[in-house]
Design a protein around this motif. Structure first.
Motif, PDB file in Angstrom:
ATOM      1  N   SER A 109      60.294  85.470  42.621  1.00  0.00           N
ATOM      2  CA  SER A 109      60.152  84.900  41.286  1.00  0.00           C
ATOM      3  C   SER A 109      61.505  84.361  40.828  1.00  0.00           C
ATOM      4  O   SER A 109      62.547  84.960  41.094  1.00  0.00           O
ATOM      5  N   GLY A 110      61.482  83.231  40.153  1.00  0.00           N
ATOM      6  CA  GLY A 110      62.706  82.604  39.661  1.00  0.00           C
ATOM      7  C   GLY A 110      62.614  81.104  39.839  1.00  0.00           C
ATOM      8  O   GLY A 110      61.579  80.571  40.239  1.00  0.00           O
TER       9      GLY A 110
ATOM     10  N   SER B  85      72.373  81.474  31.653  1.00  0.00           N
ATOM     11  CA  SER B  85      72.016  82.467  32.659  1.00  0.00           C
ATOM     12  C   SER B  85      70.622  82.199  33.210  1.00  0.00           C
ATOM     13  O   SER B  85      69.682  81.946  32.450  1.00  0.00           O
ATOM     14  N   VAL B  86      70.504  82.257  34.526  1.00  0.00           N
ATOM     15  CA  VAL B  86      69.226  81.997  35.182  1.00  0.00           C
ATOM     16  C   VAL B  86      69.031  82.991  36.321  1.00  0.00           C
ATOM     17  O   VAL B  86      69.980  83.586  36.824  1.00  0.00           O
TER      18      VAL B  86
ATOM     19  N   VAL C  32      65.896  86.229  48.237  1.00  0.00           N
ATOM     20  CA  VAL C  32      65.951  87.014  47.014  1.00  0.00           C
ATOM     21  C   VAL C  32      66.607  86.188  45.919  1.00  0.00           C
ATOM     22  O   VAL C  32      67.666  85.581  46.142  1.00  0.00           O
ATOM     23  N   ALA C  33      65.980  86.144  44.744  1.00  0.00           N
ATOM     24  CA  ALA C  33      66.585  85.434  43.616  1.00  0.00           C
ATOM     25  C   ALA C  33      67.800  86.211  43.105  1.00  0.00           C
ATOM     26  O   ALA C  33      67.834  87.443  43.168  1.00  0.00           O
ATOM     27  N   GLU C  34      68.788  85.478  42.600  1.00  0.00           N
ATOM     28  CA  GLU C  34      70.030  86.090  42.144  1.00  0.00           C
ATOM     29  C   GLU C  34      70.369  85.604  40.741  1.00  0.00           C
ATOM     30  O   GLU C  34      69.921  84.545  40.303  1.00  0.00           O
ATOM     31  N   GLU C  35      71.189  86.376  40.047  1.00  0.00           N
ATOM     32  CA  GLU C  35      71.689  85.967  38.739  1.00  0.00           C
ATOM     33  C   GLU C  35      72.763  84.898  38.911  1.00  0.00           C
ATOM     34  O   GLU C  35      73.603  84.990  39.805  1.00  0.00           O
TER      35      GLU C  35
ATOM     36  N   ARG D 288      75.976  75.221  34.008  1.00  0.00           N
ATOM     37  CA  ARG D 288      76.504  74.419  32.915  1.00  0.00           C
ATOM     38  C   ARG D 288      76.641  72.979  33.388  1.00  0.00           C
ATOM     39  O   ARG D 288      76.771  72.703  34.580  1.00  0.00           O
ATOM     40  N   ILE D 289      76.605  72.046  32.433  1.00  0.00           N
ATOM     41  CA  ILE D 289      76.833  70.630  32.693  1.00  0.00           C
ATOM     42  C   ILE D 289      77.970  70.170  31.801  1.00  0.00           C
ATOM     43  O   ILE D 289      77.954  70.412  30.587  1.00  0.00           O
TER      44      ILE D 289
END
Length: 296
Positions: free
Chosen positions: A167-168, A189-190, A207-210, A214-215
């Motif tokens: 998931s993510g 944060s994503v 595995v999804a990660e933290e 930014r742009i």
């Protein structure tokens, strides 16, 4: 019983008639003039790919094109006019990388399929890698929301053939979101799954990660997306034009090894062409490769 059937039918019609939420703050008339002209945007890049602790000179190509896609089967529709509600317009990115390690070559390809008008995560992602040791193939399909099911087919014993779920959001979705409109990129944060090409080269788990996105402005006509993983092991930057159609100009990937040393992969644009490449398959069309400065 009859009244219940009527109620269920009525509710089904309401749900079916409610369209998918659309992306906001996008001039789709202007967008369509560029993307719905029946051609693809092809850009070539000078690639420096870090592999086995050394920099390898190579070539990358980005191909962006719109297609009619099946929302159920996640394949390009052969007869979109007959597909009805199964049809969804997508922006497809194909990214290829070619480079040599010692005596043998690598051929890598990534594909991302993202709805254009519908506000949705990317529907499908695939990645393949071919080199003289063997080949691998990975596919991710969106089930609902941000939930993906995936399959990996690999010649490595520890990986084998594997099914998984995650998931993510997908890092590989960011390229298409920039091209649709940078305001579609989730900032801050994503929870994100690293690029399928990065996972292939690093053999990391799915595995999804933290991470943090930014742009920022680089100049009067350039912007940069920066994706930094909280682990401190990976940073991706993508430089693109500030104005529509937000063409990709360069990118850089930094991988921090366990010993603290950095491995840097970078790409800088060297050619661009708008062309219906699927019709240009004759020997006489090979001059187009020269116009794109393609070597591989």
């Amino acid at each position: 019983m009859k009244n219940n059937w009527i109620l269920l039918t009525f509710l089904s019609l309401i749900i079916f008639s409610c369209g998918k939420a659309e992306r906001e703050e996008i001039d789709f008339d202007k967008w369509g003039d560029y993307w719905f002209q029946g051609q693809a945007e092809i850009s070539s890049f000078e690639l420096i790919q870090n592999r086995y602790g050394e920099e390898r000179s190579g070539e990358a190509v980005l191909i962006f094109v719109t297609e009619d896609f099946s929302r159920k089967r996640h394949v390009k529709l052969d007869e979109p006019d007959k597909a009805g509600s199964d049809k969804v317009s997508i922006l497809k990115m194909n990214q290829t990388r070619d480079f040599v390690t010692g005596i043998y070559p690598y051929h890598m390809m990534l594909s991302a399929f993202t709805p254009t008008k519908e506000k949705s995560n990317g529907l499908k992602f695939t990645a393949s890698s071919q080199e003289w040791c063997g080949q691998t193939f990975t596919q991710m399909n969106l089930n609902s929301g941000d939930k993906y099911s995936g399959k990996l087919f690999s010649y490595f014993e520890k990986e084998g053939d594997e099914s998984f779920s995650v998931s993510g959001i997908m890092e590989d979705d960011l390229w298409n979101l920039i091209r649709i409109n940078p305001n579609q990129v989730p900032l801050g944060s994503v929870n994100i799954l690293p690029s399928l090409l990065y996972q292939r080269l690093s053999h990391r788990e799915f595995v999804a990660e933290e991470a943090f996105i930014r742009i920022q402005d680089l100049s009067d006509n350039r912007k940069q997306l920066e994706l930094s993983y909280s682990s401190g092991k990976r940073v991706l930057t993508i430089n693109f034009e500030k104005e529509f159609p937000y063409q990709i100009l360069a990118w850089e990937e930094i991988h921090v090894r366990p010993d603290g040393n950095k491995e840097i992969t970078s790409a800088k644009r060297k050619g661009l062409k708008i062309v219906d490449y699927w019709k240009r398959n004759r020997v006489e069309d090979e001059f187009l490769r020269k116009e794109l400065n393609l070597n591989y």
